[in-house]
Motif scaffolding. Sequence first.
Motif, PDB file in Angstrom:
ATOM      1  N   LYS A  58     -18.436 -75.837 -81.066  1.00 37.75           N
ATOM      2  CA  LYS A  58     -19.131 -76.948 -80.176  1.00 37.75           C
ATOM      3  C   LYS A  58     -20.712 -77.031 -80.413  1.00 37.75           C
ATOM      4  O   LYS A  58     -21.155 -78.083 -80.471  1.00 37.75           O
ATOM      5  N   GLN A  59     -21.273 -76.039 -80.869  1.00 38.94           N
ATOM      6  CA  GLN A  59     -22.936 -76.307 -81.540  1.00 38.94           C
ATOM      7  C   GLN A  59     -22.779 -76.993 -82.693  1.00 38.94           C
ATOM      8  O   GLN A  59     -23.875 -77.645 -82.738  1.00 38.94           O
ATOM      9  N   GLU A  60     -21.966 -76.681 -83.536  1.00 39.97           N
ATOM     10  CA  GLU A  60     -22.046 -77.516 -84.805  1.00 39.97           C
ATOM     11  C   GLU A  60     -21.924 -78.808 -84.657  1.00 39.97           C
ATOM     12  O   GLU A  60     -22.395 -79.657 -84.886  1.00 39.97           O
ATOM     13  N   ARG A  61     -20.925 -79.434 -83.715  1.00 44.88           N
ATOM     14  CA  ARG A  61     -20.648 -80.672 -83.238  1.00 44.88           C
ATOM     15  C   ARG A  61     -22.167 -81.235 -82.753  1.00 44.88           C
ATOM     16  O   ARG A  61     -22.323 -82.525 -83.058  1.00 44.88           O
ATOM     17  N   ARG A  62     -22.645 -80.657 -81.755  1.00 48.16           N
ATOM     18  CA  ARG A  62     -23.607 -80.983 -81.148  1.00 48.16           C
ATOM     19  C   ARG A  62     -25.088 -81.095 -82.178  1.00 48.16           C
ATOM     20  O   ARG A  62     -25.766 -82.049 -82.372  1.00 48.16           O
ATOM     21  N   ASN A  63     -25.034 -80.244 -83.303  1.00 46.53           N
ATOM     22  CA  ASN A  63     -25.864 -80.516 -84.139  1.00 46.53           C
ATOM     23  C   ASN A  63     -25.866 -81.506 -85.362  1.00 46.53           C
ATOM     24  O   ASN A  63     -26.703 -82.116 -85.428  1.00 46.53           O
ATOM     25  N   ALA A  64     -24.526 -81.795 -85.353  1.00 44.18           N
ATOM     26  CA  ALA A  64     -24.148 -82.862 -86.274  1.00 44.18           C
ATOM     27  C   ALA A  64     -24.710 -84.533 -85.633  1.00 44.18           C
ATOM     28  O   ALA A  64     -24.942 -84.951 -86.328  1.00 44.18           O
ATOM     29  N   ARG A  65     -24.335 -84.338 -84.352  1.00 45.24           N
ATOM     30  CA  ARG A  65     -24.688 -85.427 -83.726  1.00 45.24           C
ATOM     31  C   ARG A  65     -26.176 -85.636 -83.647  1.00 45.24           C
ATOM     32  O   ARG A  65     -26.602 -86.927 -83.643  1.00 45.24           O
TER      33      ARG A  65
END
Length: 90
Positions: A58-65
Amino acid sequence: MPIYEFVCDSCGERFEDLVAAGTEAITCEVCGKGEARRVLSSPAPPPQLAKTPREARKQERRNARLQERSKKAFGAAVRAARPKPPSGGS
């Protein structure tokens, strides 16, 4: 004043007490005899700093966005800051 762990040699009771630093023996809280000696306590477990695999994803997805939004905003700012070519009006 540190908290030390003690064990009584008479009754075998194990307990903690807030005493002056360096105290080696105190009176037992259970049997009342002065035969409780200080023992080494096991250290506390380390705090959980690592995320679960799900939380990490989830954190990786937030960082990518966030990275994608930042790139778009930076590109827009660069384009807006470029000098405009003079209009070719005669």
